[in-house]
Scaffold this motif. Structure first.
Motif, PDB file in Angstrom:
ATOM      1  N   PHE A 118       0.696  -1.335  -0.114  1.00 61.64           N
ATOM      2  CA  PHE A 118       0.095   0.019  -0.174  1.00 61.64           C
ATOM      3  C   PHE A 118       0.920   1.245   0.011  1.00 61.64           C
ATOM      4  N   THR A 119       2.287   1.067   0.149  1.00 62.63           N
ATOM      5  CA  THR A 119       2.857   2.173   0.040  1.00 62.63           C
ATOM      6  C   THR A 119       4.297   1.968  -0.918  1.00 62.63           C
ATOM      7  N   ARG A 120       5.347   1.589  -0.463  1.00 57.43           N
ATOM      8  CA  ARG A 120       6.222   1.753  -1.275  1.00 57.43           C
ATOM      9  C   ARG A 120       6.244   0.997  -2.774  1.00 57.43           C
ATOM     10  N   ASN A 121       5.618  -0.177  -2.681  1.00 53.72           N
ATOM     11  CA  ASN A 121       5.399  -0.996  -3.980  1.00 53.72           C
ATOM     12  C   ASN A 121       4.462  -0.401  -5.081  1.00 53.72           C
ATOM     13  N   VAL A 122       3.544   0.430  -4.381  1.00 52.62           N
ATOM     14  CA  VAL A 122       2.710   1.157  -5.452  1.00 52.62           C
ATOM     15  C   VAL A 122       3.245   1.877  -6.574  1.00 52.62           C
ATOM     16  N   ILE A 123       4.443   2.672  -6.046  1.00 56.43           N
ATOM     17  CA  ILE A 123       5.091   3.645  -6.961  1.00 56.43           C
ATOM     18  C   ILE A 123       6.110   3.011  -7.971  1.00 56.43           C
ATOM     19  N   GLY A 124       6.317   1.674  -7.801  1.00 55.20           N
ATOM     20  CA  GLY A 124       7.240   1.240  -8.793  1.00 55.20           C
ATOM     21  C   GLY A 124       7.892  -0.170  -8.252  1.00 55.20           C
ATOM     22  N   PRO A 125       8.638  -0.989  -9.047  1.00 54.25           N
ATOM     23  CA  PRO A 125       9.226  -2.172  -8.816  1.00 54.25           C
ATOM     24  C   PRO A 125      10.128  -2.122  -7.403  1.00 54.25           C
ATOM     25  N   MET A 126      10.144  -3.306  -6.772  1.00 53.83           N
ATOM     26  CA  MET A 126      10.666  -3.029  -5.477  1.00 53.83           C
ATOM     27  C   MET A 126      11.498  -4.394  -5.163  1.00 53.83           C
ATOM     28  N   ASP A 127      12.714  -4.116  -5.208  1.00 49.14           N
ATOM     29  CA  ASP A 127      13.565  -5.499  -5.137  1.00 49.14           C
ATOM     30  C   ASP A 127      13.705  -5.759  -3.548  1.00 49.14           C
ATOM     31  N   TYR A 128      12.757  -6.408  -3.134  1.00 47.26           N
ATOM     32  CA  TYR A 128      12.883  -6.714  -1.738  1.00 47.26           C
ATOM     33  C   TYR A 128      13.566  -7.997  -1.095  1.00 47.26           C
ATOM     34  N   THR A 129      13.864  -8.880  -2.522  1.00 49.68           N
ATOM     35  CA  THR A 129      14.780 -10.005  -2.331  1.00 49.68           C
ATOM     36  C   THR A 129      13.816 -10.964  -1.359  1.00 49.68           C
ATOM     37  N   PRO A 130      12.828 -11.488  -1.660  1.00 49.30           N
ATOM     38  CA  PRO A 130      11.887 -12.205  -0.812  1.00 49.30           C
ATOM     39  C   PRO A 130      12.175 -13.848  -1.089  1.00 49.30           C
ATOM     40  N   VAL A 131      11.074 -14.440  -0.242  1.00 47.19           N
ATOM     41  CA  VAL A 131      10.965 -15.948  -0.427  1.00 47.19           C
ATOM     42  C   VAL A 131      11.972 -16.808   0.086  1.00 47.19           C
ATOM     43  N   THR A 132      12.216 -16.624   1.402  1.00 42.85           N
ATOM     44  CA  THR A 132      13.239 -17.355   2.198  1.00 42.85           C
ATOM     45  C   THR A 132      12.729 -18.297   3.134  1.00 42.85           C
ATOM     46  N   PHE A 133      12.977 -19.597   3.087  1.00 35.52           N
ATOM     47  CA  PHE A 133      12.569 -20.466   4.126  1.00 35.52           C
ATOM     48  C   PHE A 133      13.473 -20.842   5.145  1.00 35.52           C
ATOM     49  N   SER A 134      14.651 -20.747   4.979  1.00 32.29           N
ATOM     50  CA  SER A 134      15.687 -20.920   5.940  1.00 32.29           C
ATOM     51  C   SER A 134      16.111 -19.721   6.565  1.00 32.29           C
ATOM     52  N   ASN A 135      16.949 -19.503   7.256  1.00 33.19           N
ATOM     53  CA  ASN A 135      17.435 -18.371   7.936  1.00 33.19           C
ATOM     54  C   ASN A 135      18.859 -17.732   7.592  1.00 33.19           C
ATOM     55  N   SER A 136      18.976 -16.627   7.402  1.00 37.31           N
ATOM     56  CA  SER A 136      20.157 -16.042   7.434  1.00 37.31           C
ATOM     57  C   SER A 136      20.705 -15.600   8.888  1.00 37.31           C
ATOM     58  N   GLN A 137      21.367 -14.585   8.935  1.00 40.71           N
ATOM     59  CA  GLN A 137      21.934 -14.331  10.328  1.00 40.71           C
ATOM     60  C   GLN A 137      21.022 -14.162  11.434  1.00 40.71           C
ATOM     61  N   HIS A 138      19.955 -13.793  11.170  1.00 37.43           N
ATOM     62  CA  HIS A 138      18.630 -13.558  12.000  1.00 37.43           C
ATOM     63  C   HIS A 138      17.647 -14.370  11.820  1.00 37.43           C
ATOM     64  N   PRO A 139      16.660 -15.002  12.566  1.00 35.74           N
ATOM     65  CA  PRO A 139      15.617 -15.746  11.905  1.00 35.74           C
ATOM     66  C   PRO A 139      14.579 -15.056  11.708  1.00 35.74           C
ATOM     67  N   HIS A 140      13.441 -15.576  10.792  1.00 37.53           N
ATOM     68  CA  HIS A 140      12.022 -14.915  10.291  1.00 37.53           C
ATOM     69  C   HIS A 140      11.181 -15.733  11.244  1.00 37.53           C
ATOM     70  N   ILE A 141      10.151 -15.419  11.503  1.00 37.46           N
ATOM     71  CA  ILE A 141       9.032 -16.075  12.015  1.00 37.46           C
ATOM     72  C   ILE A 141       7.739 -16.128  11.105  1.00 37.46           C
ATOM     73  N   THR A 142       7.823 -15.526   9.944  1.00 41.08           N
ATOM     74  CA  THR A 142       6.731 -15.570   9.102  1.00 41.08           C
ATOM     75  C   THR A 142       6.632 -16.906   8.515  1.00 41.08           C
ATOM     76  N   SER A 143       5.348 -17.364   8.209  1.00 44.33           N
ATOM     77  CA  SER A 143       5.272 -18.676   7.827  1.00 44.33           C
ATOM     78  C   SER A 143       5.937 -19.174   6.549  1.00 44.33           C
ATOM     79  N   TYR A 144       5.924 -20.188   6.248  1.00 44.30           N
ATOM     80  CA  TYR A 144       6.122 -20.662   4.914  1.00 44.30           C
ATOM     81  C   TYR A 144       5.510 -20.213   3.711  1.00 44.30           C
ATOM     82  N   GLY A 145       4.139 -20.277   4.154  1.00 50.78           N
ATOM     83  CA  GLY A 145       2.997 -19.727   3.089  1.00 50.78           C
ATOM     84  C   GLY A 145       3.160 -18.276   2.929  1.00 50.78           C
ATOM     85  N   HIS A 146       3.406 -17.849   4.136  1.00 49.27           N
ATOM     86  CA  HIS A 146       3.777 -16.284   3.842  1.00 49.27           C
ATOM     87  C   HIS A 146       4.966 -15.775   3.164  1.00 49.27           C
TER      88      HIS A 146
END
Length: 646
Positions: A486-514
């Motif tokens: 609703f904010t940043r991605n509205v105005i143009g392409p956004m290189d968020y580097t998404p879709v991670t299931f393992s962890n990098s240096q710090h964990p994520h707690i979003t689900s695999y479906g998310h």
């Protein structure tokens, strides 16, 4: 004279003086959108008999329930050069309204076929010294845009230092605005008081929700040329008055604002207006931007990318890692692999040219990273091969020779005029050499993807890379991910580097479906999938096959439901297929509900991949949808789903 008579006389004289001081002639000039839903009323206030000064402002109304609801009131306009002020203006003429109706195609973005349809009017002013200023207004079906223009009244370059443009936001308005950061890497926290934790400077885009009408509006800017520094919003004098201000200079470039010969035009100031879906689906940023300057475009191809850096920060100097990610791209049917920083010191079995040749032998197109060389704090290599045209051309010719298809350019110094020029120079030179471009550590999208379609993506976001840098994303990611659409991605392409299931240096707690849903919810022509190869190989067949096929450029986009920071369901069409992604941003389980009646079908089969029994599992199902029935999908806390409608 009695005391009573003296007091009465005093009151009468005072009232007369006040009446004379504030007596003024108001001239109004309405411009209504082609669909009749948005009205901009430009007002010129000429003070009578006291002096010859004048002021100009405009109001914006939205038609709801048969009535014009005021959305933005008393928006002040004006601009200042180093030698001239254009605030107290004299109106010379207000042009007639003319219709714009042009169609154009985008290679990437939220919609392929776009329409630049608006009503436009130009107001001509002079200041106290007789210098001319034009203000061009456009009213679209999904918002308004305006820009300043100086005709030629000087043979010398003019220094445009500041603007008087100020948006007045009603008190207690809901707002999602990011504190200003030159890299635009921060959150969009909810507020209704306009107060910042660090300062009162704010980045674009800025999202507001009207309190009394079902109307949202998003303020940004577009069409910046090499003669336009970027601007920001400042509300340090009044938390509800957001003034446009140019970026301050920096040590290596102390200039604030623009320096240009005349004639000169500012960037477009844009406000997308309407329902939340209207704002999210708007193409206003590219509508106002310059048409494509690239004639032959068949070499520009959006696609998914295997990316080394997230899992292995120094992986790109390791030839074996480059080989591993090339193999990942091949296995997942992704067309690209990005070889990130330090490739110039690659070892462990091969050099960059060997990695490029290996990728090409597998049918994978390599992309490589560069440091822009403009900052005084980053010396990450290779550095300073982009800063001058002589060095760029030499580098681009070499890339063409060895078979590289695109570049990622990182670490830009700020939003000053020289940086705007550098972005555009890189895009032009890259286009001449058929190289696609991704900007990182950079400014926000400003419509350049229309002018230079080889601009595939821009970072300018607090993305998944930040799992490397601290633990803040762990707890904030779900809310953040449901705010960005609703904010940043509205105005143009956004290189968020998404879709991670393992962890990098710090964990994520979003689900695999998310995480899987981010591939649809977030738009980027080059979608850099960030996880390590084994994480993708270990996926069940359904999500793995989905990632093999999900597009990165779209024919159509629709917001099906959502609210910033809470949830979002986004539908994007490629050809005959609709891809749907849903995110739950909340700590509680939620049923995400949406309607598919826009398909104009009696029924359709929906293949759904959603959260399984826990946050690290999936459940796949086929559901038959019938017209008039809502689709309901259960999501875990911080969960999500994807769906494909044939």
């Amino acid at each position: 004279m009695t005391l009573r008579k003296s007091f009465i006389l005093y009151v009468l004289v005072t009232s007369l003086c006040c009446s004379m001081a504030y007596a003024q002639k108001i001239q109004s000039y309405p411009i209504i959108s082609p669909n009749g839903k948005i009205k901009l009323v430009f007002e010129y206030h000429q003070q009578a008999k006291i002096d010859s000064s004048a002021s100009a402002e405009f109001d914006v109304y939205y038609l709801t329930n048969g009535k014009w609801a005021p959305i933005l009131s008393d928006t002040e306009i004006g601009i200042a050069t180093q030698k001239e002020q254009f605030k107290n203006l004299t109106l010379k003429s207000a042009g007639s309204v003319k219709r714009l109706n042009a169609r154009y195609e985008m290679i990437s973005g939220k919609r392929k076929l776009c329409s630049n349809q608006a009503n436009e009017s130009t107001c001509n002013f002079v200041n106290a010294n007789g210098k001319a200023l034009n203000v061009i207004f456009r009213v679209y079906n999904d918002g308004i845009a305006f820009r300043y223009e100086f005709p030629k009244w000087s043979d010398q370059p003019v220094h445009i230092e500041d603007e008087y443009t100020t948006f007045n936001i009603p008190a207690q308005t809901d707002r999602w605005v990011q504190a200003y950061d030159p890299g635009y890497e921060d959150f969009y926290p909810y507020s209704n008081n306009g107060k910042g934790e660090k300062s009162q400077e704010w980045s674009y885009p800025a999202l507001f929700k009207h309190q009394e009408a079902p109307v949202w509006y998003l303020i940004s800017e577009a069409g910046n040329s090499e003669f336009n520094a970027a601007s920001r919003l400042v509300n340090n004098k009044d938390v509800n008055r957001y003034k446009i201000s140019y970026s301050a200079g920096r040590k290596s470039f102390p200039q604030q604002g623009d320096i240009s010969t005349l004639p000169w035009k500012s960037q477009w100031h844009t406000v997308m207006i309407g329902s939340l879906a209207t704002v999210v689906e708007s193409t206003l940023i590219t509508d106002v931007s310059e048409p494509s300057r690239i004639a032959q475009k068949d070499w520009i191809k959006p696609g998914a990318v295997a990316w080394i850096y997230w899992a292995y920060n120094h992986g790109s100097k390791d030839y074996q890692k480059a080989v591993g990610y090339t193999n990942l791209a091949k296995t997942m049917s992704w067309p690209y692999v990005l070889i990130d920083w330090e490739w110039d010191v690659m070892g462990n079995g091969g050099k960059l040219e060997d990695a490029v040749n290996y990728a090409k032998s597998k049918g994978i197109k390599p992309l490589i990273w560069y440091n822009s060389g403009t900052t005084d704090w980053s010396k990450d290599t290779p550095v300073d091969r982009m800063r001058t045209r002589e060095r760029r051309i030499k580098e681009f010719e070499w890339l063409n020779k060895i078979g590289v298809y695109g570049i990622k350019v990182d670490f830009f110094a700020g939003d000053q005029q020289d940086m705007m020029k550098l972005y555009l120079d890189i895009l032009k030179d890259a286009a001449d050499h058929h190289l696609m471009v991704n900007f990182h550590g950079a400014t926000i999208p400003r419509g350049w993807s229309r002018t230079y379609p080889n601009l595939m993506s821009v970072e300018a976001v607090f993305g998944a890379e930040w799992y490397n840098n601290g633990d803040v994303m762990t707890n904030k990611a779900a809310v953040h991910n449901t705010t960005l659409p609703f904010t940043r991605n509205v105005i143009g392409p956004m290189d968020y580097t998404p879709v991670t299931f393992s962890n990098s240096q710090h964990p994520h707690i979003t689900s695999y479906g998310h995480e899987l849903a981010l591939s649809v919810v977030f738009e980027s022509a080059l979608q850099h999938f960030a996880d390590r190869p084994e994480a993708y190989y270990a996926l069940p067949d359904a999500p793995k096959n989905f990632l093999k096929a999900v597009p990165t450029a779209w024919d159509e986009t629709r917001l099906l439901s959502g609210f910033p920071g809470k949830y979002v369901v986004m539908a994007r069409r490629r050809g005959a297929k609709w891809y749907i992604g849903g995110l739950n941003g909340q700590e509680d389980a939620k049923v995400l509900q949406f309607n598919l009646d826009f398909l104009n079908k009696k029924q359709a089969n929906i293949n759904i991949i959603r959260d399984g029994e826990n946050d690290k599992s999936f459940k796949s199902q086929m559901q038959v949808w019938r017209k008039g029935q809502p689709v309901k999908i259960n999501c875990l806390p911080r969960g999500g789903f994807v769906a494909v409608v044939e």
